[in-house]
Design an enzyme around this catalytic site. Structure first.
Site, PDB file in Angstrom:
ATOM      1  N   ASP A   1       0.862  -1.168   0.000  1.00  0.00           N
ATOM      2  CA  ASP A   1       0.000   0.000   0.000  1.00  0.00           C
ATOM      3  C   ASP A   1       0.915   1.240   0.000  1.00  0.00           C
ATOM      4  OD1 ASP A   1      -2.119   1.742   0.015  1.00  0.00           O
ATOM      5  OD2 ASP A   1      -3.250   0.672   1.533  1.00  0.00           O
TER       6      ASP A   1
HETATM    7  C1  BGC Z   1      -5.073   3.178  -0.009  1.00  0.00           C
HETATM    8  C2  BGC Z   1      -5.173   2.145  -1.109  1.00  0.00           C
HETATM    9  C3  BGC Z   1      -4.944   2.786  -2.451  1.00  0.00           C
HETATM   10  C4  BGC Z   1      -3.599   3.482  -2.441  1.00  0.00           C
HETATM   11  C5  BGC Z   1      -3.240   4.108  -3.767  1.00  0.00           C
HETATM   12  C6  BGC Z   1      -3.853   4.052  -0.129  1.00  0.00           C
HETATM   13  O1  BGC Z   1      -3.955   5.150   0.718  1.00  0.00           O
HETATM   14  O2  BGC Z   1      -5.068   2.511   1.247  1.00  0.00           O
HETATM   15  O3  BGC Z   1      -6.413   1.512  -1.068  1.00  0.00           O
HETATM   16  O4  BGC Z   1      -5.022   1.841  -3.463  1.00  0.00           O
HETATM   17  O5  BGC Z   1      -3.622   4.488  -1.442  1.00  0.00           O
HETATM   18  O6  BGC Z   1      -3.972   5.228  -4.034  1.00  0.00           O
END
Ligand code: BGC
Length: 740
Positions: free
Chosen positions: A266
């Site tokens: 993530d």
């Molecule tokens: C979120 C993810 C997301 C990623 C990319 C993160 O803050 O937890 O779900 O895919 O950002 O934008």
């Protein structure tokens, strides 16, 4: 493609990957493990510079077709080995055409809904030049205080698995070289929906049995459906950050499930292992991530800064790096990106203009909505109505209608509920008042990223009161009031957890005041999580849960309110009476003090923690009867299967949809099993008077579970209850026995 052809193609790809790996420098290999952030808030050097030296495998947080081609050109023509980039973005429930939020799509109990809508989302996103979406989000959640419940399929692993597989099929299709699809990403692996107290990012503690029986099944379903990528979760899972969790990433995902795609962390999560007090420094964080098998570092630059040195120091071998790069290159070859790296910059406008996209959005929204109450058959309303007032802070909000998780740079463009009603009633007088504003007590960082979300100054108490009174005046003049209440788009989603599940702000006060006028009132809810609408559930005659329904949301609401569509959705999650009752879910275990026993003790003395609306619940404009529940065998041996049939009859006057649901209960065994578990469902359409027989199969897949006592998967010889009906409190009952 035939199996032989497929394996021949795989071999050819493998040969190409090995040849390419041979000529890549270590720095370039590490570059493939790096995902560059293309947004203003991303750290690190300019994307162009990183790409030029072969330091990027993928780019995210960029939504600009022209720029994709420019960056791709640098990758193809100026970087040492000319390896194409993967452009990635969160396309969660639509790219330009917005569909209902995933929780709503799960409420359709129809896997065709997410499959079809994500097919369209993929087509639009791919036409814009994207290759990869960060979805589906598969976190089972039993605590609606957690804001991200809106992104998933709710509380149940069986329903969640069906929705998971459908979304993977929709996004990805069955061939990675399909130029109208995108790579899907199963996230957040794993356990994120169980954060302590529903507080976003807080640690998660789950037994292996909870993980394997409840949390992991949707991920396994996605893996079985061929999902190309996985994303790790942010939080600590049993004291080990999911991003560096070798057991999860290597043993479960790779070894047990045979996953051969690649993993991405993530955002910033590899580097975050330092912030989380898990790794001593970024060097150690890189080592932990790489050793755990985390292929791609989302924008924390922990790998680019440390991996080559780790190899030089002997902490890691180059072969270990190769192992992590291989699946990334494999997927790029399989997608055909080396031959066709660029996007036609005129394509998107043609694709988004396709009328079937909006039609699908309206259809999906209709199928997702759940009728919670309809006393005296108030709904559907007559179209001959003369004076309607539409009231509430989300009644004319495009943002609240589209919901949380818009792609970067998206301009909201939904048909609001007010507009939908006006379009449905061209000859009526439709008046509107928003009532007092609603807002988060504490703003979200994400609000600053979204178009049209500039935070206005807060209403003063006098302004709020004046808005309240104007709403009452508007209501007074109407024959029918439609209240549209709920949450704004930033009240659910990431970093959007809350302690209470009440209607925010003065909405309930307004609802009570409007109801006291004595007019017929219908309540439409726009929200991304269960709300504890206790007063409304007793006092407002008709309640429609419309969720965050997307581009065509307002039209779909009007279709249902005025009888052009009959609601057939069902709750994918229990509605508790209070936030502090969470987690509250149907598949709980029996206790030594069950209700009805002589020594029964209520679980709280200040209010019974029973659902306001149970899992699986939803009404229709018609009625259904379940009868004739039969099992094909009263006894089966462990490993064998039986068939369950039940008749469903439409006993009302209009055509409608019912979701036949099958629940089981293992009466005793090696472990205590939940009092009910969903093990089958089917959404069917029935004409008035029509009867259909629905058939379910129960076998080892449905009856096997991970046992804490045995420390492995087992199927017990035991007696089972089963129920079939229209929700998790179904009463039509049968039994069968599994023998050894
Ligand atoms: C979120 C993810 C997301 C990623 C990319 C993160 O803050 O937890 O779900 O895919 O950002 O934008």
């Amino acid at each position: 493609m035939s199996k032989a052809k497929d394996s021949e193609k795989q071999k050819q790809v493998a040969v190409k990957v090995e040849a390419l790996l041979k000529k890549m420098s270590l720095e370039e290999k590490v570059g493939q493990l790096n995902q560059v952030g293309g947004a203003a808030f991303s750290p690190g050097p300019a994307a162009e510079d990183q790409i030029r030296k072969g330091g990027a495998g993928s780019v995210l947080w960029l939504n600009d077709t022209k720029k994709f081609n420019e960056l791709q050109k640098i990758a193809m023509e100026e970087s040492p080995s000319g390896i194409p980039l993967l452009f990635a973005l969160d396309v969660i429930h639509g790219y330009r055409t917005i569909f209902p939020v995933p929780l709503a799509m799960a409420a359709s109990w129809d896997p065709n809904v997410p499959e079809k809508t994500q097919t369209i989302a993929a087509k639009e996103a791919r036409a814009a030049g994207l290759h990869w979406t960060f979805g589906p989000m598969l976190d089972i959640c039993r605590d609606p205080r957690w804001g991200r419940i809106v992104e998933g399929a709710g509380e149940d692993p069986y329903l969640g698995s069906a929705m998971a597989a459908a979304q993977v099929r929709g996004f990805q299709g069955d061939d990675l070289s399909d130029s109208e699809r995108v790579l899907a990403c199963a996230k957040h692996f794993a356990g994120y929906g169980y954060s302590d107290g529903g507080r976003d990012y807080d640690p998660v503690y789950l037994s292996e049995a909870q993980l394997r029986n409840i949390v992991l099944p949707p991920f396994k379903a996605a893996a079985d459906a061929g999902v190309a990528t996985f994303m790790s979760a942010y939080m600590d899972l049993n004291d080990v950050p999911a991003t560096g969790n070798r057991w999860l990433l290597r043993q479960v995902l790779r070894e047990e499930w045979g996953f051969d795609g690649f993993l991405v962390s993530d955002a910033f999560a590899v580097g975050n292992m330092v912030i989380q007090h898990h790794a001593k420094d970024k060097r150690e964080a890189a080592l932990r991530g790489l050793k755990a098998g985390m292929n791609m570092d989302m924008s924390s630059y922990t790998y680019t800064e440390n991996a080559a040195q780790l190899v030089a120091d002997g902490a890691l071998t180059e072969a270990e790096i190769d192992e992590l790069v291989r699946p990334i290159l494999t997927i790029k070859f399989k997608m055909g990106l080396f031959e066709k790296p660029y996007v036609d910059e005129t394509l998107l406008e043609k694709v988004i203009a396709l009328p079937e996209h909006r039609t699908a959005s309206r259809w999906a929204a209709q199928r997702s909505m759940v009728l919670l109450r309809n006393e005296g058959g108030l709904l559907p309303l007559s179209k001959d109505i003369k004076k309607v007032s539409v009231i509430g802070p989300v009644a004319d909000s495009m943002q609240a209608t589209e919901g949380s998780w818009m792609v970067f740079g998206h301009t909201p463009a939904a048909v609001t509920v007010l507009e939908g009603i006006r379009a449905k009633l061209p000859n009526a007088e439709v008046t509107y008042a928003s009532g007092p504003e609603i807002r988060r007590d504490i703003p979200s960082w994400f609000e600053s990223l979204m178009a049209g979300q500039e935070r206005k100054p807060e209403q003063t108490p006098a302004e709020s009161e004046s808005a309240f009174q104007s709403a009452l005046e508007v209501a007074k003049a109407a024959d029918q009031v439609i209240m549209v209440l709920g949450e704004t788009d930033v009240m659910a989603g990431e970093a959007a957890s809350r302690a209470s599940l009440d209607l925010p702000g003065r909405q309930e006060e307004l609802l009570k005041a409007v109801s006291a006028l004595g007019k017929p009132v219908v309540l439409v809810l726009l929200n991304g999580r269960p709300l504890s609408i206790n007063w409304a559930a007793e006092n407002v005659p008709a309640i429609l849960e419309a969720w965050e329904p997307g581009t065509e949301g307002g039209n779909a609401v009007a279709d249902i309110l005025f009888g052009d569509a009959n609601p057939g959705g069902k709750l994918p999650v229990t509605f508790p009476r209070k936030g502090s009752h969470a987690p509250l879910y149907y598949a709980r275990n029996m206790t030594h003090s069950p209700e009805g026993s002589p020594m029964y003790n209520p679980r709280y003395w200040d209010g019974l923690p029973v659902p306001l609306y149970p899992f699986g619940f939803g009404l229709s404009y018609t009625t259904f009867e379940f009868s004739n529940l039969k099992v094909s065998a009263e006894k089966i041996k462990v490993g064998a299967s039986l068939t369950v049939t039940v008749d469903v009859t439409n006993t009302g006057k209009v055509a409608g949809d019912e979701v036949a649901q099958l629940y089981i209960h293992q009466q005793y065994g090696t472990d205590t099993r939940p009092i009910r578990e969903l093990k089958g469902f089917e959404r069917i359409t029935l004409q008035p008077g029509e009867k259909k027989t629905v058939t379910f199969s129960l076998g080892a897949n449905e009856l096997t579970y991970w046992s804490s006592n045995a420390g492995k998967w087992i199927q017990d010889p035991a007696s089972f209850d089963l129920w079939a009906g229209s929700d998790s409190q179904a009463s039509l009952h049968a039994e069968f026995e599994v023998t050894s």
